[in-house]
Design a protein around this motif. Structure first.
Motif, PDB file in Angstrom:
ATOM      1  N   HIS A 273      -0.681   9.764   2.933  1.00  0.00           N
ATOM      2  CA  HIS A 273       0.487  10.571   3.275  1.00  0.00           C
ATOM      3  C   HIS A 273       0.619  10.550   4.787  1.00  0.00           C
ATOM      4  O   HIS A 273      -0.255  10.048   5.499  1.00  0.00           O
ATOM      5  CB  HIS A 273       0.357  12.014   2.768  1.00  0.00           C
ATOM      6  N   GLY A 274       1.731  11.080   5.283  1.00  0.00           N
ATOM      7  CA  GLY A 274       1.891  11.202   6.713  1.00  0.00           C
ATOM      8  C   GLY A 274       1.505  12.586   7.191  1.00  0.00           C
ATOM      9  O   GLY A 274       0.763  13.311   6.520  1.00  0.00           O
ATOM     10  N   PHE A 275       2.028  12.959   8.376  1.00  0.00           N
ATOM     11  CA  PHE A 275       1.618  14.230   8.968  1.00  0.00           C
ATOM     12  C   PHE A 275       2.702  14.763   9.890  1.00  0.00           C
ATOM     13  O   PHE A 275       3.557  14.019  10.382  1.00  0.00           O
ATOM     14  CB  PHE A 275       0.323  14.064   9.772  1.00  0.00           C
ATOM     15  N   GLY A 276       2.650  16.062  10.113  1.00  0.00           N
ATOM     16  CA  GLY A 276       3.569  16.709  11.030  1.00  0.00           C
ATOM     17  C   GLY A 276       3.083  18.104  11.359  1.00  0.00           C
ATOM     18  O   GLY A 276       2.027  18.547  10.889  1.00  0.00           O
ATOM     19  N   LEU A 437       7.940  21.533  -8.535  1.00  0.00           N
ATOM     20  CA  LEU A 437       7.280  20.862  -7.427  1.00  0.00           C
ATOM     21  C   LEU A 437       8.176  20.927  -6.198  1.00  0.00           C
ATOM     22  O   LEU A 437       9.400  21.061  -6.316  1.00  0.00           O
ATOM     23  CB  LEU A 437       6.999  19.400  -7.772  1.00  0.00           C
ATOM     24  N   CYS A 438       7.567  20.798  -5.035  1.00  0.00           N
ATOM     25  CA  CYS A 438       8.372  20.814  -3.817  1.00  0.00           C
ATOM     26  C   CYS A 438       8.134  19.568  -2.985  1.00  0.00           C
ATOM     27  O   CYS A 438       7.046  19.008  -2.974  1.00  0.00           O
ATOM     28  CB  CYS A 438       8.091  22.062  -2.984  1.00  0.00           C
ATOM     29  N   VAL A 439       9.191  19.140  -2.319  1.00  0.00           N
ATOM     30  CA  VAL A 439       9.123  18.096  -1.305  1.00  0.00           C
ATOM     31  C   VAL A 439       9.357  18.795   0.028  1.00  0.00           C
ATOM     32  O   VAL A 439      10.429  19.347   0.272  1.00  0.00           O
ATOM     33  CB  VAL A 439      10.183  17.006  -1.545  1.00  0.00           C
ATOM     34  N   ASN A 440       8.358  18.782   0.861  1.00  0.00           N
ATOM     35  CA  ASN A 440       8.374  19.609   2.070  1.00  0.00           C
ATOM     36  C   ASN A 440       8.474  18.748   3.318  1.00  0.00           C
ATOM     37  O   ASN A 440       7.555  17.994   3.639  1.00  0.00           O
ATOM     38  CB  ASN A 440       7.106  20.465   2.129  1.00  0.00           C
ATOM     39  N   GLU A 441       9.586  18.847   4.001  1.00  0.00           N
ATOM     40  CA  GLU A 441       9.752  18.167   5.286  1.00  0.00           C
ATOM     41  C   GLU A 441       9.948  19.187   6.406  1.00  0.00           C
ATOM     42  O   GLU A 441      10.511  18.872   7.449  1.00  0.00           O
ATOM     43  CB  GLU A 441      10.948  17.211   5.218  1.00  0.00           C
ATOM     44  N   SER A 442       9.485  20.400   6.166  1.00  0.00           N
ATOM     45  CA  SER A 442       9.653  21.461   7.160  1.00  0.00           C
ATOM     46  C   SER A 442       8.343  21.705   7.892  1.00  0.00           C
ATOM     47  O   SER A 442       7.305  21.115   7.576  1.00  0.00           O
ATOM     48  CB  SER A 442      10.092  22.751   6.467  1.00  0.00           C
ATOM     49  N   THR A 464      -5.072  26.086  10.791  1.00  0.00           N
ATOM     50  CA  THR A 464      -4.533  24.728  10.741  1.00  0.00           C
ATOM     51  C   THR A 464      -3.193  24.696  11.458  1.00  0.00           C
ATOM     52  O   THR A 464      -2.376  25.605  11.335  1.00  0.00           O
ATOM     53  CB  THR A 464      -4.349  24.258   9.289  1.00  0.00           C
ATOM     54  N   THR A 465      -2.951  23.638  12.211  1.00  0.00           N
ATOM     55  CA  THR A 465      -1.691  23.503  12.951  1.00  0.00           C
ATOM     56  C   THR A 465      -0.921  22.252  12.558  1.00  0.00           C
ATOM     57  O   THR A 465       0.162  22.000  13.094  1.00  0.00           O
ATOM     58  CB  THR A 465      -1.947  23.479  14.466  1.00  0.00           C
ATOM     59  N   GLY A 466      -1.465  21.460  11.642  1.00  0.00           N
ATOM     60  CA  GLY A 466      -0.773  20.277  11.148  1.00  0.00           C
ATOM     61  C   GLY A 466      -0.867  20.218   9.644  1.00  0.00           C
ATOM     62  O   GLY A 466      -1.840  20.686   9.045  1.00  0.00           O
ATOM     63  N   TRP A 467       0.176  19.666   9.019  1.00  0.00           N
ATOM     64  CA  TRP A 467       0.195  19.544   7.562  1.00  0.00           C
ATOM     65  C   TRP A 467       0.875  18.250   7.150  1.00  0.00           C
ATOM     66  O   TRP A 467       1.450  17.538   7.964  1.00  0.00           O
ATOM     67  CB  TRP A 467       0.859  20.766   6.924  1.00  0.00           C
ATOM     68  N   HIS A 468       0.802  17.950   5.858  1.00  0.00           N
ATOM     69  CA  HIS A 468       1.211  16.659   5.335  1.00  0.00           C
ATOM     70  C   HIS A 468       2.725  16.450   5.350  1.00  0.00           C
ATOM     71  O   HIS A 468       3.501  17.392   5.211  1.00  0.00           O
ATOM     72  CB  HIS A 468       0.730  16.500   3.887  1.00  0.00           C
ATOM     73  N   ARG A 469       3.108  15.181   5.469  1.00  0.00           N
ATOM     74  CA  ARG A 469       4.461  14.719   5.244  1.00  0.00           C
ATOM     75  C   ARG A 469       4.406  13.554   4.257  1.00  0.00           C
ATOM     76  O   ARG A 469       3.342  12.969   4.039  1.00  0.00           O
ATOM     77  CB  ARG A 469       5.130  14.261   6.546  1.00  0.00           C
TER      78      ARG A 469
END
Length: 567
Positions: A273-276, A437-442, A464-469
């Protein structure tokens, strides 16, 4: 085991950088800090790799090794719901995987395979080659974690020296340098072990995953992102140069492993996955309560440790003091077990105690971002929703309510989209998946926690200060791979069929992924047409719940909590 010899047989080396994102990697390549990755990108095909829904390591890496969606392989997160008359969960394990893995398919074709630190491989399972389980869901200092059991001894290593028996996130809080140093040490150990294995086996397929990129991004994203509210120039000046060494170490690992594989091998670099950035928690159960779909119970009478924790949540900085206290106690070996037993994360027990099940139609009760469950009769212990129209109505109402949540700072609708599970999952395991389910780009992470102030919709992030994209990375380079090609976004499910095809095996009909033909030279494809095989069904051979003892479950829950999966 046999010594590696020169062979005309193709090889496929997969290097996983957990959570890697082009957002971070491209600027580092432009600065010349990642020369080995840059070379593979220049000489091969690369692009975005879309994760599963949710974009979590558990389901994503399982899709990577099976080529199917979670509705077929049955892994929806690092925890698995229990349907045994109680609302609860347990850590997921490799025994939960309900689809054949690429290791099984290649092994049955007589090809030697290897795996090092691939998530969702504990407990280890037999393969035609070797397997070293990942450390995420392996109990600290737990039992056997390799197949065969003596694989490390065969290459001259003491299993204790491998030292992958636990994720040391407790070192982070207030001691960022220790997290970085620990990450660098683990990368180096894993590289050296993998190089020895590569030299000792005549392997055809090998995957090795470096999870350190994910861990430093979860805990130190604010050091990488100038737009993050926790960004501090003094902290960045102190930490950023050393933090970038984690990425440079991963790049050196790519170079060393690719060199050992040789020029006749295909090398792929992939992330699950990515990150943001993560700026706050969105309290999903609070949204559902405000919409009238969930009712909170009167404040329960909890054991004294939980009351103490509630006091700390209300009157001191959330999480940090409690975590520090727990970490200090954990260094005291005589008190470790009783403290972890009570103060350690027990997310299911605590959330369940705060819901009035007789008046609740739907709830969030899983690891972060993983989904929402209808309180369905016949499935849930206290189900009140009827099958059929009532079930569909509750889901529609919940999706509508969750889709209207607004950012408290901008007033704009939060860009999290909510969907029925059937939008992403199909297969026999879908019935056990979350219903929404959710798709989270926030920048907000959905969270099932129920806070003391029931009117709050958000809690600030502290740990935590970063989460998945969803957008990860994929790079392929080697014989038969097109040079300098930018691929259209592809799916993580595509890696298994692409690997099988490259190694001369049919692609089973049950796989959801496709061969990445756009990455392959037309001339190579012309002489290597895609073969289709029959669907393969994997029968579960052991009870997954028997993998962990209660003490081990508690330790793994704490580990998941430290990384933000359970909060």
């Amino acid at each position: 085991m046999s010594a590696t010899t020169a062979t005309a047989h193709p090889r496929f080396l997969a290097i996983g950088l957990d959570g890697a994102t082009w957002t971070i990697l491209r600027p580092l390549m432009e600065q010349g800090l990642l020369p080995h990755l840059q070379r593979l990108v220049s000489e091969g095909a690369s692009g975005e790799l879309l994760s599963t829904v949710p974009a979590h390591s558990g389901p994503a890496w399982t899709t990577f090794m099976t080529g199917v969606n979670p509705g077929k392989h049955g892994v929806f997160g690092f925890t698995t719901r229990l349907f045994n008359g109680k609302v609860g969960s347990r850590p997921t394990s490799s025994r939960d995987i309900q689809a054949p893995t690429i290791f099984q398919l290649l092994g049955e074709a007589g090809q030697v395979v290897g795996s090092v630190n691939l998530p969702m491989t504990y407990p280890p399972f037999p393969v035609n080659g070797f397997l070293i389980s990942d450390d995420m869901l392996r109990p600290p200092r737990g039992g056997e974690f390799t197949y065969p059991t003596d694989v490390l001894a065969r290459i001259g290593l003491d299993p204790a020296s491998y030292n992958e028996g636990g994720v040391r996130t407790e070192r982070h809080d207030g001691r960022d340098e220790a997290l970085i140093e620990d990450s660098l040490r683990r990368i180096e150990i894993r590289v050296q072990v993998t190089l020895r294995l590569m030299a000792s086996y005549d392997w055809r397929y090998l995957v090795v995953v470096f999870t350190e990129t994910d861990r430093v991004q979860h805990l130190l994203w604010h050091v990488l992102d100038p737009a993050h509210p926790r960004y501090e120039e003094a902290l960045v000046q102190r930490l950023r140069p050393r933090l970038l060494e984690v990425y440079r170490a991963a790049d050196r690992a790519i170079g060393a492993l690719a060199a050992q594989a040789g020029p006749s091998s295909v090398v792929t670099v992939v992330s699950d996955h990515g990150f943001g950035p993560q700026k706050a928690h969105l309290l999903v159960n609070h949204v559902l309560a405000q919409s009238g779909l969930l009712a909170f119970a009167p404040t329960p009478v909890l054991p004294w440790p939980y009351r103490v924790r509630g006091f700390l949540h209300r009157h001191v900085a959330p999480y940090r003091w409690l975590k520090r206290g727990r970490q200090m106690v954990n260094h005291n070996r005589q008190q470790r077990k009783p403290v972890k037993r009570y103060i350690g994360f027990n997310a299911t027990q605590e959330v369940a105690s705060r819901i009035d099940w007789s008046r609740s139609y739907i709830y969030s009760f899983t690891e972060a971002s993983a989904g929402v469950h209808v309180n369905l009769k016949g499935r849930e212990p206290h189900g009140v929703v009827e099958q059929g129209d009532h079930y569909d109505q509750v889901r529609r109402q919940a999706i509508a309510a969750l889709s209207q949540v607004r950012d408290p700072q901008t007033g704009e609708v939060v860009p999290i989209s909510w969907h029925p599970k059937e939008a992403f999952y199909h297969g026999p395991c879908t019935e056990h998946a979350p219903d929404i389910l959710c798709v989270n780009e926030s920048d907000y992470k959905p969270n099932s926690q129920i806070a003391e102030n029931r009117q709050e919709l958000y809690l600030p992030t502290v740990y935590t200060t970063g989460w998945h994209r969803a957008e990860g990375i994929v790079v392929l380079a080697g014989p038969g791979i097109r040079r300098g090609v930018v691929l259209a976004p592809s799916s993580i499910a595509d890696l298994a069929p692409t690997t099988l095809h490259y190694l001369g095996c049919p692609v089973p009909a049950h796989m959801d992924g496709r061969v990445l033909e756009a990455a392959l030279e037309p001339s190579w494809l012309a002489t290597h047409p895609i073969q289709r095989g029959q669907a393969v069904i994997k029968a579960q051979t052991a009870a997954a719940a028997e993998v962990y003892s209660p003490e081990e479950m508690a330790k793994i829950e704490q580990r998941l909590g430290d990384l933000g999966y359970l909060e």
